[in-house]
Write an enzyme that holds these catalytic residues in place. Structure first.
Site, short mmCIF file in Angstrom:
data_model
loop_
_atom_site.label_atom_id
_atom_site.label_comp_id
_atom_site.label_asym_id
_atom_site.label_seq_id
_atom_site.Cartn_x
_atom_site.Cartn_y
_atom_site.Cartn_z
N PRO A 1 17.46 77.55 66.69
CA PRO A 1 17.52 76.54 67.74
C PRO A 1 16.51 76.80 68.83
O PRO A 1 16.40 77.89 69.35
CB PRO A 1 18.93 76.68 68.29
N GLU A 2 15.80 75.74 69.16
CA GLU A 2 14.91 75.74 70.30
C GLU A 2 15.55 74.83 71.35
O GLU A 2 16.69 74.41 71.18
CB GLU A 2 13.52 75.23 69.88
N ARG B 1 3.68 84.61 63.90
CA ARG B 1 4.50 83.51 63.39
C ARG B 1 3.67 82.59 62.51
O ARG B 1 2.48 82.39 62.75
CB ARG B 1 5.08 82.68 64.55
#
Length: 268
Positions: A2-3, A255
DNA sequence: CTAATCACCTGAAGGC
DNA sequence: TGCCTTCAGGTGATTA
């Protein structure tokens, strides 16, 4: 997982579901998932306010606070019955009306902190990405003060809070900025673009109840809808929706980073 | 200050 | 079927 948009969705739902409820107790099913840093008893306290800053949720109680981070796979599921699937349930917040808020977290990275004051955890976080006081000028000055690549900047929670891997890649693509660009070398016009698109992407994602890649669920157990609108994230090799060039993927800031070589210019 | 790497965990997916 | 590697919405500590 979740962002900002996903956590905001959960926060809005929890305001409807648990505001005003009295906590019976908290059970730490996995000992690391519940970090009690306060000596104030939780039992009998009332949920007074549900807040969010960046990717953190805060539950203001009568005398103390619960601060929650879902990390990669955390879910806060509201339950009114007892025959739920206990798999990966790491903690349970029980209310005195027999309902519960279940903390499900496959990878065990998430945390529920009990602290005297939410600020004890949140002080190190930067300004929330959709805070109205974070206007274009403030946004530009924050970026220009930094010498790191723009992808790293967007992911740094002590600068601007709430942006993660998905929305960093999506907003840089919309703004036409290569993720490896150096923050302090990006022209003003482009930063203005980035600010506009970042806000637009975050607000749209909230309207769509967040993005679900695999694990994200809201407090009702529902998936989000916003993943249908990704333009680069997880579209490696597929055609760019602007120019048809295949989307590239490289590793930046540790990332997986998705971008279009043709639409996104490198500034350095 | 920044950059890179590991650590924390589990599960899915792909190669052989 | 099974084994091994790699990867995943995150962040914090450690080491150059």
């Amino acid at each position: 997982m979740p962002e900002l948009p996903e956590v905001e969705t959960v926060a809005r739902e929890l305001r409807v579901l648990i505001l005003g409820k009295t906590i019976q107790d908290i059970e730490a099913v996995w000992y690391k998932s519940f970090d009690n840093q306060s000596s104030i008893p939780i039992s009998g306290q009332v949920i007074k306010k549900v807040g969010r800053k960046g990717k953190y949720l805060s539950l203001q109680l009568t005398r103390s606070a619960l601060v929650i981070h879902l990390r990669m796979t955390g879910q806060l599921l509201y339950s009114t019955h007892f025959d739920y699937d206990n798999t990966h349930i790491r903690a349970k917040i029980r209310f005195n009306d027999t309902t519960e808020l279940l903390f499900k977290d496959t990878r065990k990275f998430g945390r529920i902190y009990h602290v005297n004051d939410a600020g004890d955890i949140l002080y190190k976080i930067g300004m929330d990405a959709i805070d109205p006081t974070l206007d274009v000028d403030l946004f530009k000055s924050l970026v220009k003060k930094s010498s790191v690549n723009i992808k790293s900047f967007l992911l740094a929670q002590n600068k601007i809070a709430g942006v993660g891997n998905i929305y960093a890649d999506e907003s840089l693509h919309r703004a036409g900025i290569h993720p490896a660009s150096l923050s302090n070398k990006i022209p003003d016009v482009k930063l203005r673009n980035l600010h506009t698109h970042l806000l637009d992407i975050l607000h749209t994602a909230i309207e769509n109840m967040g993005s679900t890649i695999s694990d994200y669920r809201d407090s009702y157990g529902n998936v989000g809808n916003n993943q249908r609108f990704f333009r680069v994230y997880q579209r490696t090799g597929e055609a760019c929706l602007n120019c048809s060039m295949p989307i590239s993927k490289v590793r930046i800031a540790g990332r997986g980073t998705h971008f279009c070589v043709k639409c996104q210019k490198v500034y350095n």
